[in-house]
Design an enzyme around this catalytic site. Structure first.
Site, mmCIF file in Angstrom:
data_model
loop_
_atom_site.group_PDB
_atom_site.id
_atom_site.type_symbol
_atom_site.label_atom_id
_atom_site.label_comp_id
_atom_site.label_asym_id
_atom_site.label_seq_id
_atom_site.Cartn_x
_atom_site.Cartn_y
_atom_site.Cartn_z
ATOM 1 N N HIS A 54 -101.496 30.965 167.096
ATOM 2 C CA HIS A 54 -100.327 30.235 166.592
ATOM 3 C C HIS A 54 -99.472 31.148 165.729
ATOM 4 O O HIS A 54 -99.843 32.295 165.483
ATOM 5 C CB HIS A 54 -100.734 28.943 165.855
ATOM 6 C CG HIS A 54 -101.520 29.138 164.595
ATOM 7 N ND1 HIS A 54 -102.785 29.697 164.562
ATOM 8 C CD2 HIS A 54 -101.236 28.839 163.297
ATOM 9 C CE1 HIS A 54 -103.237 29.725 163.322
ATOM 10 N NE2 HIS A 54 -102.306 29.218 162.519
ATOM 11 N N ASP A 58 -100.371 34.674 158.814
ATOM 12 C CA ASP A 58 -101.680 35.315 158.707
ATOM 13 C C ASP A 58 -102.376 35.445 160.060
ATOM 14 O O ASP A 58 -103.551 35.821 160.134
ATOM 15 C CB ASP A 58 -102.574 34.572 157.692
ATOM 16 C CG ASP A 58 -102.813 33.119 158.066
ATOM 17 O OD1 ASP A 58 -101.862 32.434 158.484
ATOM 18 O OD2 ASP A 58 -103.959 32.657 157.942
ATOM 19 N N ASP A 131 -106.834 28.219 163.796
ATOM 20 C CA ASP A 131 -106.951 27.308 162.649
ATOM 21 C C ASP A 131 -107.099 25.856 163.095
ATOM 22 O O ASP A 131 -106.685 24.933 162.387
ATOM 23 C CB ASP A 131 -105.716 27.431 161.739
ATOM 24 C CG ASP A 131 -105.719 28.721 160.944
ATOM 25 O OD1 ASP A 131 -106.689 29.489 161.043
ATOM 26 O OD2 ASP A 131 -104.733 28.967 160.220
HETATM 27 FE FE FE Z 1 -104.596 30.775 159.101
HETATM 28 ZN ZN ZN Z 2 -102.498 28.644 160.424
#
Ligand code: FE
Ligand code: ZN
Length: 239
Positions: A54, A58, A131
């Site tokens: 995504h 980060d 995530d």
């Molecule tokens: Fe993340």
């Molecule tokens: Zn994320």
């Protein structure tokens, strides 16, 4: 194929999947370029592909520098083409992405973001969940709905139980505290927590987990309806 875990930033993991025949590799979610470059140079790895689950910083922070240095090809979800830096190949839900000896099924798993995907390397029986699914937790719902996240987790839950789970962060110990609070009698969870602590004390990642462990221990995968899932997600946000 072998997997290398590269800690990045505060608590992120980037991963390399390395073809041992020719040392060609894909990096999954390079948070930053430097630790990846260091590892690659030391181990004579050819970085052919950058796979992004995504668009969060980060998970894509290393895209530009790594592509510049190694001419790697960036793969990401089609609807996120304008927010994944340097994207080259646009993939979609259920697509088979195949390049050299790498072969992954793309699963669209929205909830954390609308364009979140996972890369399921079915031959190796492992999945990069970014995530969305963490060990003993799940991602915060930033852009999607509770329903979407619940459906996405259930998609992952339907894979073979011996699938290895590689997620985006080392959140496992913190996540375990929430799980045990709401599921104190779970013996599998109690055992898993001892296991995690052993690994972390030795400076070893708690990752990979297995889908079997997560089904037994992860309270978000144990929620069997949308109401209880949503309630748990809300409680976790304020935990
Ligand atoms: Fe993340
Ligand atoms: Zn994320």
């Amino acid at each position: 194929m072998r997997i290398e875990i590269i800690p990045c930033l505060q608590d992120n993991y980037s991963y390399l999947i390395v073809d041992e025949i020719n040392n060609n590799a894909c990096v999954i979610d390079p948070s930053e370029a430097e630790p990846i470059i260091k590892f690659i140079e030391k181990n004579n790895i050819n970085l052919k592909y950058i796979l992004n689950t995504h668009h969060h910083f980060d998970h894509i922070g290393g895209n530009i520098d790594l592509k510049k240095k190694y001419n790697s090809i960036v793969v990401g979800y089609k609807d996120d083409a304008n927010r994944i830096p340097e994207i080259d190949i646009l993939v979609e839900d259920n697509q088979l992405w195949k390049a050299e000896n790498f072969e992954a099924k793309i699963m669209h798993i929205p909830g954390h973001t609308t364009g979140h995907i996972s890369f399921y390397f079915f031959k190796e029986k492992l999945i990069f969940t970014g995530d969305t699914l963490f060990s003993l937790g799940c991602g915060k719902i930033f852009e999607g709905t509770y329903e979407e996240m619940f459906t996405s987790l259930n998609k992952i839950k339907s894979l073979p139980e011996d699938t290895k789970i590689y997620c985006g962060h080392e959140y496992t110990l913190q996540n375990s505290k929430f799980c045990i609070k709401h599921d104190p009698a779970n013996l599998d969870l109690q055992k898993k927590i001892i296991d995690i602590k052993k690994k972390l004390v030795n400076n070893t990642p708690s990752i990979p987990s297995t889908l079997k462990d997560e089904i037994e221990c992860n309270i978000f995968l144990r929620a069997n309806n949308i109401e209880s899932f949503s309630k748990l997600r809300d409680l976790k946000d304020n935990f």
